[in-house]
Design a protein around this motif. Structure first.
Motif, short mmCIF file in Angstrom:
data_model
loop_
_atom_site.label_atom_id
_atom_site.label_comp_id
_atom_site.label_asym_id
_atom_site.label_seq_id
_atom_site.Cartn_x
_atom_site.Cartn_y
_atom_site.Cartn_z
N GLU A 167 0.84 -1.20 0.00
CA GLU A 167 0.00 0.00 0.00
C GLU A 167 0.88 1.25 0.00
OE1 GLU A 167 -0.46 -2.52 2.27
OE2 GLU A 167 -2.08 -3.43 1.09
N MET A 168 0.64 2.15 -0.96
CA MET A 168 1.39 3.39 -1.04
C MET A 168 0.48 4.52 -1.51
SD MET A 168 5.20 2.58 -2.49
CE MET A 168 5.66 4.22 -1.93
N CYS A 169 0.80 5.73 -1.09
CA CYS A 169 0.13 6.91 -1.58
C CYS A 169 1.05 7.57 -2.60
CB CYS A 169 -0.21 7.87 -0.44
SG CYS A 169 -1.50 7.22 0.66
N VAL A 170 0.70 7.48 -3.86
CA VAL A 170 1.53 7.96 -4.95
C VAL A 170 1.21 9.44 -5.21
CG1 VAL A 170 2.11 7.64 -7.39
CG2 VAL A 170 1.58 5.65 -5.95
N LEU A 181 5.16 0.96 -16.80
CA LEU A 181 4.44 1.61 -15.70
C LEU A 181 3.40 2.59 -16.22
CD1 LEU A 181 4.28 2.12 -12.59
CD2 LEU A 181 5.92 3.99 -12.95
N ASP A 182 2.19 2.47 -15.70
CA ASP A 182 1.11 3.42 -15.98
C ASP A 182 0.30 3.51 -14.70
OD1 ASP A 182 -0.84 5.07 -16.91
OD2 ASP A 182 -1.53 3.75 -18.53
N ILE A 183 0.64 4.48 -13.85
CA ILE A 183 0.07 4.54 -12.51
C ILE A 183 -0.59 5.89 -12.26
CG2 ILE A 183 2.23 5.34 -11.44
CD1 ILE A 183 1.57 3.58 -9.04
N LYS A 184 -1.75 5.87 -11.59
CA LYS A 184 -2.46 7.09 -11.25
C LYS A 184 -1.99 7.62 -9.90
CE LYS A 184 -5.07 6.53 -14.88
NZ LYS A 184 -4.89 7.38 -16.09
N ALA A 185 -2.22 8.90 -9.65
CA ALA A 185 -1.92 9.48 -8.34
C ALA A 185 -2.94 9.00 -7.32
CB ALA A 185 -1.92 11.00 -8.43
N ARG A 216 13.06 4.94 -1.49
CA ARG A 216 13.05 4.93 -0.03
C ARG A 216 11.65 4.70 0.50
NH1 ARG A 216 16.24 9.59 -0.48
NH2 ARG A 216 14.57 10.87 0.39
N ALA A 217 10.67 5.40 -0.09
CA ALA A 217 9.29 5.25 0.36
C ALA A 217 8.79 3.84 0.13
CB ALA A 217 8.40 6.27 -0.35
N PHE A 218 9.16 3.26 -1.03
CA PHE A 218 8.70 1.91 -1.35
C PHE A 218 9.33 0.87 -0.43
CE2 PHE A 218 9.58 -2.11 -3.50
CZ PHE A 218 8.27 -2.56 -3.69
N ILE A 219 10.65 0.94 -0.25
CA ILE A 219 11.33 -0.03 0.61
C ILE A 219 10.78 0.03 2.03
CG2 ILE A 219 13.54 -0.57 1.72
CD1 ILE A 219 13.39 -1.59 -1.10
#
Length: 312
Positions: A167-170, A181-185, A216-219
């Protein structure tokens, strides 16, 4: 009275059996970890606390042709370190420092080059590549590296799959065909393909500096999920996670599975710690020597780095 079940004793035996099984599984996984010569035996670096060098290799060697196509990773010949991070733990705050892969530094015996080439210049995993990279980082930072852990593309895919996504807030939408990669905010769960593309892409205005922030945020989010109760106490997640790690992670000879558990728990402390990039003075990338020295001197003394020493 003799016929009354001795539930306390039975429960104790059941718990003992469970502990033995868990310990046995941990020993098994530890025995399957790939170990590489990474920590120089003649290192003269000295510092307080514990320092981890966390390396993301761009090796495609263990990916099938179908996986390389799905994840848009390219051909399998590359031997560079795509991600380099230093984690410091001790009496001061937990600190995670990204080292930009294009940093121009002195590579022992090789001259000044981009730091991500140190691994390949050492000859790869079988030829001491990790050891040359560790020497380079120790020389550049003045810190002694206590543990080395390396994970490749397949490792990221395996771990994300084992924990059921991350889970991440992009903060911004990103579309990058080169990273599949094709990712929404917005806040969302990243599957293995999206997660791999997210940490690889450079298709943003901030390029490499934004990339290391995402890494860093992902790890941090990944290890937070991996050490959460929903993972640790779920055999359908912890077993694939442990076996996936053992087949896709390389560590130095003195690092064991319980050290990796400590690494994961340390990363959970980053919410109250420091997450930064080595300060630089230009886009080459040459470090700002004064600010970088202040950063690493603080870590060597197991202290919180001053605000003006945080990068980029």
């Amino acid at each position: 009275m003799r016929g009354r079940p001795r539930w306390g004793r039975r429960l104790g035996l059941a718990l003992l059996a469970l502990l033995v099984a868990v310990a046995g599984f941990a020993v098994y996984v530890d025995g399957t970890l790939a170990r590489v010569p990474a920590l120089p035996s003649d290192s003269e670096a000295s510092s307080e606390g514990t320092n981890w060098l966390i390396v993301g290799s761009d090796s495609r060697a263990n990916l099938t042709a179908e996986q390389r196509k799905e994840y848009a990773t390219g051909d399998p010949e590359s031997e560079l370190t795509d991600t380099i991070m230093l984690l410091h733990t001790g009496s001061g705050p937990t600190t995670l420092v990204s080292i930009p892969r294009d940093s121009i530094v002195d590579i022992p015996g090789k001259g000044r080059h981009k730091i991500n080439s140190a691994y390949g210049r050492g000859g790869g995993a079988d030829g001491g590549g990790p050891e040359l990279l560790v020497r380079t980082v120790e020389n550049a930072t003045g810190l002694r590296i206590d543990h080395y852990v390396e994970i490749g593309f397949l490792g990221i895919v395996s771990v994300v799959d084992a924990v059921g996504g991350v889970e991440m807030c992009v903060p911004e939408a990103i579309k990058d065909p080169k990273a599949a990669l094709d990712i929404k905010a917005g806040c969302q769960t990243l599957d293995q393909a999206t997660a791999l593309g997210y940490v690889r892409t450079r298709a943003t205005a901030s390029s490499d500096f934004g990339r290391v922030e995402r890494q860093r945020a992902f790890i941090s989010a990944l290890l937070d999920k991996a050490t959460s109760p929903s993972t640790l106490f779920n055999p359908f997640r912890i077993v694939p996670l442990a076996t996936g790690l053992s087949s896709s992670v390389a560590v130095d000879g003195g690092t064991h599975v319980w050290h990796l558990a400590q690494l994961g728990l340390a990363m959970r402390g980053l919410s109250d710690g420091v997450s930064t990039t080595v300060p630089v003075r230009d886009g080459a990338v040459n470090w700002d020597r004064t600010r970088a020295k202040a950063l690493f001197d603080a870590l060597a003394a197991d202290e919180r780095p001053p605000e003006n020493a945080l990068g980029p």
